[in-house]
Motif scaffolding. Structure first.
Motif, PDB file in Angstrom:
ATOM      1  N   ILE A  76       0.847  -1.196   0.000  1.00 55.47           N
ATOM      2  CA  ILE A  76       0.000   0.000   0.000  1.00 55.47           C
ATOM      3  C   ILE A  76       0.880   1.244   0.000  1.00 55.47           C
ATOM      4  CG2 ILE A  76      -1.696   1.320   1.340  1.00 55.47           C
ATOM      5  CD1 ILE A  76      -2.782  -1.353   2.355  1.00 55.47           C
ATOM      6  N   GLU A  77       0.525   2.200  -0.833  1.00 54.89           N
ATOM      7  CA  GLU A  77       1.201   3.500  -0.872  1.00 54.89           C
ATOM      8  C   GLU A  77       0.138   4.569  -0.661  1.00 54.89           C
ATOM      9  OE1 GLU A  77       3.003   6.314  -0.457  1.00 54.89           O
ATOM     10  OE2 GLU A  77       4.555   4.917  -1.190  1.00 54.89           O
ATOM     11  N   ASN A  78       0.058   5.066   0.575  1.00 54.35           N
ATOM     12  CA  ASN A  78      -1.031   5.962   0.949  1.00 54.35           C
ATOM     13  C   ASN A  78      -0.577   7.383   1.246  1.00 54.35           C
ATOM     14  OD1 ASN A  78      -3.367   4.487   0.689  1.00 54.35           O
ATOM     15  ND2 ASN A  78      -4.046   4.885   2.774  1.00 54.35           N
ATOM     16  N   PHE A  81      -2.999  10.237   0.010  1.00 52.17           N
ATOM     17  CA  PHE A  81      -4.219  10.362   0.805  1.00 52.17           C
ATOM     18  C   PHE A  81      -3.912  10.947   2.179  1.00 52.17           C
ATOM     19  CE2 PHE A  81      -6.009   6.553  -1.700  1.00 52.17           C
ATOM     20  CZ  PHE A  81      -6.490   7.394  -2.686  1.00 52.17           C
ATOM     21  N   PHE A 185      -8.580   6.404   2.306  1.00 55.22           N
ATOM     22  CA  PHE A 185      -8.743   5.360   1.311  1.00 55.22           C
ATOM     23  C   PHE A 185      -7.521   4.441   1.369  1.00 55.22           C
ATOM     24  CE2 PHE A 185     -11.374   8.809  -0.249  1.00 55.22           C
ATOM     25  CZ  PHE A 185     -12.515   8.148  -0.693  1.00 55.22           C
ATOM     26  N   HIS A 187      -4.767   2.731  -1.182  1.00 55.04           N
ATOM     27  CA  HIS A 187      -4.199   2.675  -2.527  1.00 55.04           C
ATOM     28  C   HIS A 187      -3.281   1.457  -2.589  1.00 55.04           C
ATOM     29  CE1 HIS A 187      -2.800   4.037  -6.405  1.00 55.04           C
ATOM     30  NE2 HIS A 187      -1.543   3.992  -5.979  1.00 55.04           N
ATOM     31  N   GLU A 189      -0.972  -1.208  -4.366  1.00 56.07           N
ATOM     32  CA  GLU A 189      -0.100  -1.305  -5.533  1.00 56.07           C
ATOM     33  C   GLU A 189       0.292  -2.740  -5.856  1.00 56.07           C
ATOM     34  OE1 GLU A 189       3.161   1.446  -4.888  1.00 56.07           O
ATOM     35  OE2 GLU A 189       1.960   3.015  -5.851  1.00 56.07           O
ATOM     36  N   LYS A 271      -3.145  -1.265 -10.237  1.00 57.37           N
ATOM     37  CA  LYS A 271      -3.349  -0.801  -8.869  1.00 57.37           C
ATOM     38  C   LYS A 271      -4.837  -0.688  -8.546  1.00 57.37           C
ATOM     39  CE  LYS A 271       1.002   1.718  -9.256  1.00 57.37           C
ATOM     40  NZ  LYS A 271       1.682   3.033  -9.273  1.00 57.37           N
ATOM     41  N   ASP A 273      -7.721   1.311  -5.951  1.00 63.99           N
ATOM     42  CA  ASP A 273      -8.122   2.302  -4.953  1.00 63.99           C
ATOM     43  C   ASP A 273      -9.408   1.826  -4.287  1.00 63.99           C
ATOM     44  OD1 ASP A 273      -6.057   4.199  -5.228  1.00 63.99           O
ATOM     45  OD2 ASP A 273      -6.971   4.956  -7.070  1.00 63.99           O
ATOM     46  N   ASN A 426      -8.802  -2.876 -12.239  1.00 67.68           N
ATOM     47  CA  ASN A 426      -9.820  -2.667 -11.225  1.00 67.68           C
ATOM     48  C   ASN A 426     -11.076  -2.060 -11.851  1.00 67.68           C
ATOM     49  OD1 ASN A 426      -9.964  -0.732  -8.106  1.00 67.68           O
ATOM     50  ND2 ASN A 426     -11.221  -2.395  -8.843  1.00 67.68           N
TER      51      ASN A 426
END
Length: 652
Positions: A76-78, A81, A185, A187, A189, A271, A273, A426
């Motif tokens: 996860i790369e948040n 956000f 949220f 995100h 990856e 990816k 979301d 997605n």
């Protein structure tokens, strides 16, 4: 003396490090067994080379290792956000490192459910479950007032659960993110999900959903591998890696780990979301002592999906389908043929509304250059108990679902085959499953073509009848491919193979094609692909196609070896149907009839290849009286097969 002290210190540091790592393992270790205790799943956290704790698991079956120590986790790369909400960014290299173990809940479910249709009329859903709770960055903080008087958690706290279910058929796990008050949220990856297999494992590699199979070791793959992925272990076990409930995520495939030998990693198409609460698809590991055991246990994929959401299912009617050319006269001839030979549907293929690749083609009207009257065909078919379904390219559906489906309802069309679907991302994965839901509102059955692979959504929305995602008779594969499919692709669910019979391009015998209607499961079973009604010239063996069903009360894999041969028996009411096929080699097969009801006599109508028969198809028909104690023996010619219909003999 100094050197001695330094050596002692080094030994103590190493021992201390190992002890601390061992403490981490023991404090987080969770063991889950299947109801029959054949599967043992072990979860634990331990320190990596950088001293950061990571999640791992291992799996055994009947005391034999299946998956050795392998990583778990979500990538996860948040930061974006987090920055938007003025929350301090996550400094972790890997999102799932140093998660705080918060406890575990355990649960057992033992139930049965009745599908609208299937390979069995009753499905058993029995599993043991653990839900392992984690927290990242501590508990939630104070609420802070935001825009328009709203409040959100000003801390970057996250919660994550690892859900693990152990069935007698296999083990599945999923990552779940509960709802929290900070409004973040997720995100995603990728995943850290990996599978380290025992040395010597061999794989049935397939590069794309409609591609051929190669039998490869776990090294030097030419690229990503499709799922399901079937594996043979040196211990004699057969393993399959699948995904279930992949409806709003990104499609997963498999790649080899560049650094760790014998290790397969999950590779995501794109990816994701997501808004919490949110769960990733289930990662499924099936194991069996025999290859046929995998196919008999494939209900695990359905069990991992939500129950049926369609209240009135009376309009969902499986059946056999013949394809027509695109004129009213030819379609009427197909309707007549269908009515005479117990086929339930006639299919109008691509081109009826114009060029399928032209975005301006309108699937609510018939191409003005075609002599085709769909309303007339629907009415004509209804008088003979035959429904109409037709093909629509995704380009004509994307922004006009309601319009296209409303026209289907006005005409009385029973179903739609989605063509050239864009899958993987997605966005398009979500679109496709929402389109199936929308079709249910209009009481339309759906067949999805091209690269779509099922993950069990037909349980939740059973109007999704079948799908391609298979190298079928449009590509005219050989018999070896056909004897591989039941142990690979069909583990995921129904496959629209498009059986042929009279077409001279088939690479198998005609009895082989007859048997495919039993061996290959599809609630909408397309037959006579590339054929016309005029091809039929009174061949006696067509009685098998007339009689065979498309959905079943029970299914048994009698015997088989991947890529060599298979025998499948399926029950409908008091009747049984059996099909056996071989690869490109001739072989003798034995079919024990122990699946028949004991104490009953059956008439077996048998259809075999015989070059002595004076017909185009060279299929011999014969009859024999049998019971459950009988063993039938056949010499199958290369690329051949045998089809059998069993009917109870009534006492006079």
């Amino acid at each position: 003396m100094k050197k001695y002290n330094i050596a002692v210190i080094i030994v103590l540091l190493i021992f201390s490090s190992k002890t601390n790592a061992q403490k981490i393992i023991e404090s987080t270790k969770q063991v889950l067994k299947s109801p029959n205790e054949k599967f043992v799943f072990e979860f634990f956290q331990k320190s990596d080379r950088n001293g950061k704790k990571q999640m791992y698991y291992q799996l055994s079956f009947e005391g034999k290792p299946v998956v050795l120590e392998s990583e778990l986790g979500v990538l996860i790369e948040n930061n974006l956000f987090e920055s938007a909400l003025a929350i301090e960014n996550d400094p972790s290299d890997l999102w799932c490192e140093n998660l705080d173990f918060k406890g575990v809940d355990r649960n057992t479910v033992d139930e049965t459910w009745k599908p609208v249709y299937g390979e069995r009329s009753i499905v058993k859903n029995h599993y043991n479950e653990i839900v392992i709770h984690f927290n990242k960055f501590g508990t939630e903080g104070d609420l802070e007032e935001g825009y328009a008087g709203t409040f959100y958690d000003k801390r970057r706290s996250y919660n994550m659960d690892l859900l693990v279910r152990a069935y007698n058929e296999g083990v599945a796990f999923s990552y779940h993110f509960p709802e929290t008050s900070n409004g973040l949220f997720i995100h995603i990856e990728g995943e850290q999900t990996s599978y380290t297999l025992p040395k010597g494992t061999m794989a049935y590699y397939e590069g794309w959903a409609q591609g051929p199979y190669s039998y490869l070791p776990l090294k030097d793959w030419p690229g990503e591998c499709e799922r399901p992925l079937t594996l043979n272990l040196k211990s004699g076990l057969h393993v399959a890696l699948l995904e279930a409930q992949m409806v709003d995520y990104s499609r997963g495939k498999f790649i080899l780990d560049d650094e760790k030998a014998n290790t397969i990693k999950l590779s995501m198409y794109s990816k994701v979301d997501a808004a919490r609460p949110y769960s990733t698809p289930w990662r499924v590991i099936m194991v069996a002592d025999t290859p046929g055991g995998l196919l008999e246990n494939n209900d695990i994929v359905l069990n991992l999906n939500k129950p049926n959401q369609i209240q009135n299912t009376s309009w969902i009617k499986p059946g056999k389908v013949v394809r027509s050319n695109l004129t009213t006269q030819e379609a009427k001839e197909c309707i007549d043929f269908a009515a005479e030979h117990n086929l339930q549907y006639v299919h109008l293929d691509a081109g009826w509304y114009g060029s399928e690749v032209d975005v301006t083609s309108d699937a609510t009207t018939v191409d003005k250059n075609r002599d085709l009257d769909i309303q007339k065909l629907v009415n004509y078919g209804a008088g003979k108990g035959v429904g109409i379904i037709y093909y629509v390219n995704q380009r004509a559906l994307t922004n006009r679902l309601d319009e296209v489906f409303e026209q289907c309802r006005k005409w009385g069309v029973k179903g739609v085959k989605f063509g050239f679907v864009h899958i993987g991302s997605n966005r398009w994965t979500s679109w496709l499953h929402e389109a199936v839901k929308k079709a249910a509102e209009y009481q339309l059955m759906i067949d999805i073509h091209d690269e779509y692979r099922p993950t069990g959504f037909s349980r939740t929305y059973p109007n999704l009848m079948t799908q391609e995602g298979i190298r079928g008779n449009e590509e005219m594969p050989d018999a070896t491919h056909n004897t591989t499919l039941p142990f690979t692709r069909f583990l995921a669910g129904a496959g629209d193979y498009t059986i042929c019979y009279y077409n001279n391009r088939i690479k198998t015998t005609h009895a082989h094609q007859l048997a495919l209607s039993v061996v290959f499961y599809s609630p909408l079973q397309f037959m006579y692909w590339y054929d016309k009604p005029s091809a039929y010239q009174g061949e006696k063996e067509i009685a098998f196609f007339d009689a065979v069903k498309t959905v079943w009360d029970d299914t048994k894999v009698v015997n088989g070896e991947i890529g060599k041969y298979i025998t499948v028996a399926r029950k409908s009411g008091n009747e049984w149907f059996a099909g056996a096929i071989t690869n490109k080699e001739a072989r003798e097969v034995e079919i024990p009839l122990s699946f028949l009801e004991r104490g009953k006599k059956y008439k077996a109508c048998i259809y075999t290849d015989d070059d002595k028969i004076k017909s185009r198809t060279k299929v011999k028909t014969s009859e024999s009286e049998v019971d459950a104690s009988k063993i039938l023996k056949f010499k199958l010619k290369e690329s051949g097969g045998v089809a059998i219909h069993f009917v109870i003999v009534k006492n006079k």
